[in-house]
Enzyme design. Sequence first.
Site, short mmCIF file in Angstrom:
data_model
loop_
_atom_site.label_atom_id
_atom_site.label_comp_id
_atom_site.label_asym_id
_atom_site.label_seq_id
_atom_site.Cartn_x
_atom_site.Cartn_y
_atom_site.Cartn_z
N ASP A 138 -8.41 -8.72 3.98
CA ASP A 138 -8.15 -7.64 4.92
C ASP A 138 -9.23 -7.52 5.99
O ASP A 138 -10.07 -6.62 5.91
CB ASP A 138 -8.05 -6.31 4.13
CG ASP A 138 -7.50 -5.17 4.98
OD1 ASP A 138 -7.04 -5.46 6.09
OD2 ASP A 138 -7.55 -4.02 4.53
N GLU A 148 -12.78 -1.72 11.70
CA GLU A 148 -12.75 -1.00 10.43
C GLU A 148 -13.82 -1.49 9.47
O GLU A 148 -14.45 -0.70 8.77
CB GLU A 148 -11.35 -1.19 9.81
CG GLU A 148 -11.24 -0.65 8.40
CD GLU A 148 -9.85 -0.90 7.78
OE1 GLU A 148 -8.96 -1.44 8.46
OE2 GLU A 148 -9.67 -0.54 6.61
N GLU A 196 0.82 -1.21 0.00
CA GLU A 196 0.00 0.00 0.00
C GLU A 196 0.86 1.26 0.00
O GLU A 196 0.64 2.18 0.78
CB GLU A 196 -0.95 -0.01 1.20
CG GLU A 196 -1.91 -1.19 1.18
CD GLU A 196 -2.98 -1.17 2.27
OE1 GLU A 196 -2.71 -0.64 3.36
OE2 GLU A 196 -4.07 -1.69 2.00
C1 GCU Z 1 -6.10 -1.91 5.78
C2 GCU Z 1 -6.44 -0.54 6.29
C3 GCU Z 1 -5.26 0.39 6.23
C4 GCU Z 1 -4.05 -0.26 6.91
C5 GCU Z 1 -3.79 -1.61 6.29
C6 GCU Z 1 -2.68 -2.39 6.95
O1 GCU Z 1 -5.91 -1.87 4.39
O2 GCU Z 1 -7.50 -0.01 5.55
O3 GCU Z 1 -5.63 1.58 6.86
O4 GCU Z 1 -2.94 0.54 6.80
O5 GCU Z 1 -4.95 -2.40 6.38
O6 GCU Z 1 -2.98 -3.35 7.64
O7 GCU Z 1 -1.52 -2.08 6.77
#
Ligand code: GCU
Length: 723
Positions: free
Chosen positions: A379, A407, A305
């Site tokens: 996730d 979340e 990410e």
């Molecule tokens: C999810 C979440 C993110 C977080 C990521 C992670 O995608 O939405 O906010 O950073 O998990 O676990 O690194």
Amino acid sequence: MNSVSRRLLFALLAMTAAQVRAEDGYELWLRYHAIANESLREHYQQAATEIAAPSTLALAQSELSRGLSGLLGRPEPITIQSTRNGSIVLGTPRSSPLITQLDLSLPKAGNEGYVIRSLTHEGHRITVIAANSDAGVLYGVFHFLRLIQTQQPIDALDIHEAPRIQHRILNHWDNLDRSVERGYAGQSIFDWQKLPDYLDPRYTDYARACASLGINGTVPTNVNPSPIGLTAPYLRKYAALANVFRPYGLRVYLTARFSAPIEMGGLKTADPLDPAVRAWWKAKVDEIYALIPDFGGFLVKANSEGQPGPQDYHRTHADGANMLADVIAPHGGIILWRAFVYSKDEPQDRAKQAYSEFAPLDGQFRDNVVLQVKNGPIDFQPREPFHPLFGAMPHTPLVLEVQITKEYLGFATHLVYLAPLFEETLRSDTYARGKGSTVARVIDGSLFGYHTTGMAGVSNIGADRNWTGSQFDQANWYAFGRMAWNPLSSSRQIAQDWVKMTFTNEPAFVEPVVDMMMGSREAAVNYMTPMGLHHQMARTTHYGPGPWVSGGSRADWTSTYYNRADAWGIGFDRTASGSNAVEQYAKPIAAELASTKSTPEQLLLWFHHLPWDYRTKSGRTLWDELVIHYSAGVQTVSGMRRTWAGLQSYVDPQRFNEISAFLTIQEKEAQWWRDASIAYFQSLSKRPLPAGYAPPGHDLKYYESLCFPYAPGHAPLPDAKCE
Ligand code: GCU
């Protein structure tokens, strides 16, 4: 005052306190309110007349004293050596000659376990709480108090406890500006601006609560870390926290941004094989240990990410993790390397990518590296199959990561008790070494003989008075701690303890509330993502339904990528005719999931793309079955709201009203999820709703138009737009 009037006065005070005292939930499950039943209280009083503890165990002794004086209504005299009936004797072999004399099988307790035993010593009935370490005694004290809080007998105790998991760690996704990524309980509890000089008493209460569950590690910073998070001023802040936490057995770990040598060190590269990079990390690690001698190690999110990582330099995850492992090894630290990786440039099904990346690296990591793997391959969805990496890495210790903050489960206002979700993962059978190779046995090390074991929970804690954004979310922090200590624990048993400690022991309250909690996760699955659907929430904020979400910067952040719904049908084909994610599981599981007939219906659409008129086990069409599941979710929540409304007399008004209001919000939002999802899927299936099922309250356009750019847990959306 004679003893009768004293008793009367006490009973009166206890009653008035229960009725009048507004409770905001700050006390958590450590709510040492007087036991109202007089004969029971007297019975306990006789079994706990005094505390005998060496001065080195001042913390355990003061917690016990605090608990007993609250629960039993009178302060306990403290002595150094036991002499009387009812003495509670605390000690370690090092601090107490009496403990050394007794045969308590302490070696089996290891460094953190404890023994609680009722015995007769020099003609007196005493209770011994013994361990090999001070933290072990403290854990034993909390266990002993729990027995009284939950009104269990304490006369004939012979309890031997040791954690099945070594590293039991909370992961805070807290930013340095005090916002909390995916946090729904207000700002971060860590007030960085005032640290290290001002130590909020909350830090002590936090450590106490963690210790009461056996949580022994905390990462106070986000996995998406700020580049300045490892600069000297911040290290001093973490060190101040570590000093508060240390007596409670709670160690500090930190997140590390892989590119820190560039951003903080002025280097041109963060290539893990570059000697200057290694030297930079070595100096940083030495600096940390000079301030925090028991520093636990780094948690790293790399090449995921948008986070930097070793692959930016054409190195592997093992190269990156091992470089950090080497510089931290001399200090005894570990590297928690996250397996949550997937790339926007990778066409492979997102659910397969972590396995594809890491399984070939098995055995290539240093001894002090552990891989932290989320419970499922996408996730933290309301329901996922277990992550296929569990079972696939016999030579690399895997740590299970679960999300305590909700979340994807309605944020703080939805009552969703997560222990059944954790339990479902832990009890899943990977078949890696034949039947019985559960995820619990993978992570507790017994299946593959891992030398290091761990479980991590993404914290739901914030600065709200009730800590977790709602009263019932405290149960999720609680359950995480209990399950990390013993991954074989039962979610129902944990719920029972939590309800009794947090509210009351009255069976007429405990039973319906525990039932409500136990059914709550399935309700959320039903109203959000039934039958194996997943990742159907609004874009970015993840607040509310968004099954229509498509387009944008990456397909694997959209809902249509996952639901694949069209006029013909719905679901993600992960069999050989599709992405073949099933092949990442051991043969018996892969075979089971390859066929629609043997796939558990609760995961049907995770693994299969099926026509709307596919016949489900009930004989109904898939379309009808989906509508029925969505509706059942809403009905369960309505039932929870009604159940709660009937329990007013057992709860203080403040907590009662807050919970009532939240259940009303949940009911409304469950209806929203159901209606929006049905409206969208009906626009594709073009099928009528089954008889007796009400149509959505609005048309699809209405649901699509809803936009919440300031939803909590995420930075406001640019220009306050949802697209
Ligand atoms: C999810 C979440 C993110 C977080 C990521 C992670 O995608 O939405 O906010 O950073 O998990 O676990 O690194």
